[in-house]
Design a protein around this motif. Structure first.
Motif, PDB file in Angstrom:
ATOM      1  N   THR A  97       0.828  -1.217   0.000  1.00  0.00           N
ATOM      2  CA  THR A  97       0.000   0.000   0.000  1.00  0.00           C
ATOM      3  C   THR A  97       0.860   1.265   0.000  1.00  0.00           C
ATOM      4  N   ALA A 116      -8.958  -9.907   3.350  1.00  0.00           N
ATOM      5  CA  ALA A 116      -9.774  -8.968   2.572  1.00  0.00           C
ATOM      6  C   ALA A 116     -10.702  -8.232   3.534  1.00  0.00           C
ATOM      7  N   SER A 117     -11.088  -7.030   3.171  1.00  0.00           N
ATOM      8  CA  SER A 117     -11.915  -6.206   4.061  1.00  0.00           C
ATOM      9  C   SER A 117     -13.282  -6.819   4.319  1.00  0.00           C
ATOM     10  N   ASP A 131      -3.860  -8.663   0.475  1.00  0.00           N
ATOM     11  CA  ASP A 131      -5.282  -8.364   0.355  1.00  0.00           C
ATOM     12  C   ASP A 131      -5.809  -8.824  -0.995  1.00  0.00           C
ATOM     13  N   GLU A 174      -8.723  -6.247  -3.971  1.00  0.00           N
ATOM     14  CA  GLU A 174      -9.407  -5.009  -3.619  1.00  0.00           C
ATOM     15  C   GLU A 174      -8.533  -3.824  -4.021  1.00  0.00           C
ATOM     16  N   VAL A 203      -8.031  -1.048   0.673  1.00  0.00           N
ATOM     17  CA  VAL A 203      -7.047  -1.739   1.516  1.00  0.00           C
ATOM     18  C   VAL A 203      -6.494  -0.779   2.574  1.00  0.00           C
ATOM     19  N   LEU A 226       0.655  -4.265   4.199  1.00  0.00           N
ATOM     20  CA  LEU A 226      -0.382  -4.914   3.398  1.00  0.00           C
ATOM     21  C   LEU A 226      -0.038  -4.738   1.934  1.00  0.00           C
ATOM     22  N   LEU A 279      -1.186  -5.648  -2.298  1.00  0.00           N
ATOM     23  CA  LEU A 279      -2.324  -5.792  -3.192  1.00  0.00           C
ATOM     24  C   LEU A 279      -2.187  -7.067  -4.006  1.00  0.00           C
TER      25      LEU A 279
END
Length: 142
Positions: free
Chosen positions: A11, A32-33, A65, A68, A73, A86, A88
């Motif tokens: 991120t 994942a969220s 993650d 997303e 994220v 984190l 991607l």
């Protein structure tokens, strides 16, 4: 088995490549969220693993993650109050190296200094989590 290699953008914009982590104990947390189990597990990863080992040059931890966008994220990290990195995983490409593409998360992968997978976990169960914490501590004390 050897952990499948991949490159991932964090991120922060930094790029990491798993194979460049050889010589370290690496933990990957697929998340994942939208994953309620992940949100329950992440504070434990933060407090019991990341805060304990984040300054150890022999350890690396990355949340991966699943599919997303960056802003989602970043918001997820803020809401869960985690400080570990984190990354991607667009289209779950990294996830699919470690599990069937449509299978569930949360999943953790512990990778030894030689690049081999030492432990896999699925979902969040406290006894198994405690075993994973003990394993990481043990591997880092070798």
């Amino acid at each position: 088995d050897m952990a499948p290699d991949f490159e991932m953008t964090l991120t922060t914009g930094e790029t990491v490549k798993l194979s460049s982590m050889r010589g370290k104990i690496v933990m990957l947390q697929f998340t994942a969220s939208w994953c309620g189990v992940c949100r329950r597990e992440m504070p434990y990863i933060e407090s019991r693993i990341w805060q304990k080992h984040k300054d150890n040059s022999q350890f690396a931890l990355f949340g991966v993650d699943r599919d997303e966008p960056l802003e989602t994220v970043k918001g997820f990290a803020q809401r869960t109050q985690i400080t570990y990195p984190l990354g991607l995983d667009p289209k779950a490409g990294i996830f699919s190296l470690y599990a069937e593409t449509n299978s569930g998360i949360t999943r953790n992968v512990i990778i030894g200094k030689d690049g081999r997978i030492v432990k896999l976990t699925r979902l969040f169960e406290m006894d198994e989590f405690n075993e994973m914490v003990e394993l990481i501590d043990s591997l880092l004390s070798e």
